[in-house]
Design a protein around this motif. Structure first.
Motif, PDB file in Angstrom:
ATOM      1  N   LEU A 110       1.043  -1.140  -0.480  1.00  0.00           N
ATOM      2  CA  LEU A 110      -0.281  -0.301   0.106  1.00  0.00           C
ATOM      3  C   LEU A 110       0.728   1.099  -0.153  1.00  0.00           C
ATOM      4  O   LEU A 110       0.834   1.947  -1.086  1.00  0.00           O
ATOM      5  N   ALA A 111       1.816   1.061   0.370  1.00  0.00           N
ATOM      6  CA  ALA A 111       2.918   2.478   1.134  1.00  0.00           C
ATOM      7  C   ALA A 111       3.186   2.482  -0.615  1.00  0.00           C
ATOM      8  O   ALA A 111       3.442   3.935  -0.497  1.00  0.00           O
ATOM      9  N   LYS A 112       3.668   1.301  -1.652  1.00  0.00           N
ATOM     10  CA  LYS A 112       4.427   1.324  -1.908  1.00  0.00           C
ATOM     11  C   LYS A 112       3.853   2.189  -3.851  1.00  0.00           C
ATOM     12  O   LYS A 112       4.239   3.480  -4.576  1.00  0.00           O
ATOM     13  N   GLU A 132       9.173   5.410   1.689  1.00  0.00           N
ATOM     14  CA  GLU A 132       9.483   6.713   2.616  1.00  0.00           C
ATOM     15  C   GLU A 132       8.712   6.734   3.069  1.00  0.00           C
ATOM     16  O   GLU A 132       7.694   7.482   4.110  1.00  0.00           O
ATOM     17  N   SER A 133       6.613   6.688   3.174  1.00  0.00           N
ATOM     18  CA  SER A 133       5.496   6.697   3.567  1.00  0.00           C
ATOM     19  C   SER A 133       5.336   5.744   3.911  1.00  0.00           C
ATOM     20  O   SER A 133       4.347   5.243   4.836  1.00  0.00           O
ATOM     21  N   ARG A 141      -0.270   6.700   2.960  1.00  0.00           N
ATOM     22  CA  ARG A 141       0.826   6.511   3.924  1.00  0.00           C
ATOM     23  C   ARG A 141       0.024   5.919   5.106  1.00  0.00           C
ATOM     24  O   ARG A 141      -1.085   5.080   4.924  1.00  0.00           O
ATOM     25  N   VAL A 142       0.913   4.858   5.428  1.00  0.00           N
ATOM     26  CA  VAL A 142       1.020   3.390   6.055  1.00  0.00           C
ATOM     27  C   VAL A 142       1.737   3.299   7.795  1.00  0.00           C
ATOM     28  O   VAL A 142       2.613   3.747   7.713  1.00  0.00           O
ATOM     29  N   LEU A 143       1.028   2.571   8.515  1.00  0.00           N
ATOM     30  CA  LEU A 143       1.323   2.970   9.765  1.00  0.00           C
ATOM     31  C   LEU A 143       1.715   1.832  10.553  1.00  0.00           C
ATOM     32  O   LEU A 143       0.464   1.021  10.186  1.00  0.00           O
TER      33      LEU A 143
END
Length: 312
Positions: A78-80, A132-133, A84-86
């Motif tokens: 998902l971040a790729k 990065e995200s 923005r993922v935690l």
């Protein structure tokens, strides 16, 4: 007079050479062609952004079903694709922290300090080294004693929810997360209960083997108990079939049984057994960055896209 047998052998050899040259007729070549096509399609996709943060608890009390692997690879996929993922590593083994390349030695600000010492979550969040995200709240060895220490804490089942809610509410609009994944330990103790109370959705990875089905009913019962007593917003949203080997009848039977009982929740994408998926953590990476062209990376990105579409 020409030898008919020799002529047939010559023709067969010529056909084989042509097949190899054209890449057709070989299962390996066909698989590579299919993978390249799938990779090209994924690279063109735009993953939809949810209207609000989706908090997904990844749980299964049985170990070895691909729980942490699924959590980190879905998050990385998902971040790729720009979201923005935690990832909150709530497993004392700290495997999610390892796979995402963040420091988690003893003494590192972690989920333990958040749960037991009241540390603000913002102080423990770290950025992944590869995407990065993608951000991580790591787990250290200290978390192994948290189950016992939480017993004496007031409102012990809601500690993580309070910390996460406070952190998310304090973010600027540009810092808001699209997804939060909480990776649980392979048990149904206080850490898992905290994760379920903090989440809105439960994602269950199911290994395509018989024993993986045995504990599913107990896990579903616990989800209903938590929803009834502590978190009415909690629901089972996703089932992911992992370690799928289509060559075996058992894997196909398990997949069929799961899909027949949970047709809406079960993803169409099945995660195959893959050497690359197993290798990636030893390089402190997810398979998404370790080998983007592998069958495992492609499957996890396809699964992530399914999850993203369901959230719109």
């Amino acid at each position: 007079m020409a030898d008919p047998l020799r002529a047939r052998r010559t023709a067969k050899a010529t056909d084989t050479a042509e097949d190899k040259a054209s890449g057709s007729g070989s299962p390996i070549a066909d698989a590579l062609t299919s993978a390249r096509s799938a990779r090209a399609r994924l690279d063109k996709l735009t993953f939809p952004r949810p209207s609000s943060t989706r908090i997904i608890t990844v749980a299964n009390q049985k170990g070895g079903v691909g729980k942490t692997t699924t959590a980190v690879n879905l998050a990385a996929a998902l971040a790729k694709h720009g979201l923005r993922v935690l990832v909150i590593d709530a497993d004392p083994q700290g495997n999610a922290s390892t796979a995402l390349g963040v420091e988690h030695r003893a003494g590192t600000p972690s989920i333990y300090e958040i749960l037991i010492e009241g540390m603000p979550m913002a102080e423990a969040v770290k950025q992944s080294t590869d995407i990065e995200s993608l951000y991580v709240v790591p787990a250290t060895i200290n978390l192994s004693g948290a189950e016992i220490e939480l017993v004496s804490v007031v409102s012990r089942e809601t500690v993580l929810k309070r910390a996460l809610t406070g952190y998310l509410e304090g973010l600027d609009s540009g810092e808001a997360y699209d997804y939060v994944f909480i990776d649980c330990p392979p048990s149904l103790g206080l850490l898992t209960i905290n994760a379920m109370v903090a989440g809105e959705e439960v994602l269950i990875p199911i290994q395509c083997e018989y024993y993986a089905l045995e504990g599913l009913s107990q896990l579903l019962k616990n989800i209903h108990l938590v929803a009834g007593a502590l978190n009415p917003d909690l629901r089972l949203s996703t089932l992911v079939l992992t370690m799928f080997d289509r060559r075996t009848n058992l894997a196909n039977e398990v997949a069929h049984d799961v899909r027949s009982h949970f047709p809406e929740e079960t993803l169409n994408t099945k995660i195959p057994r893959s050497v690359r998926i197993s290798e990636a953590p030893s390089f402190e990476q997810t398979v998404i960055t370790y080998d983007p062209t592998s069958s495992g990376a492609i499957a996890y990105e396809q699964a992530a896209y399914e999850i993203a579409k369901r959230g719109v």
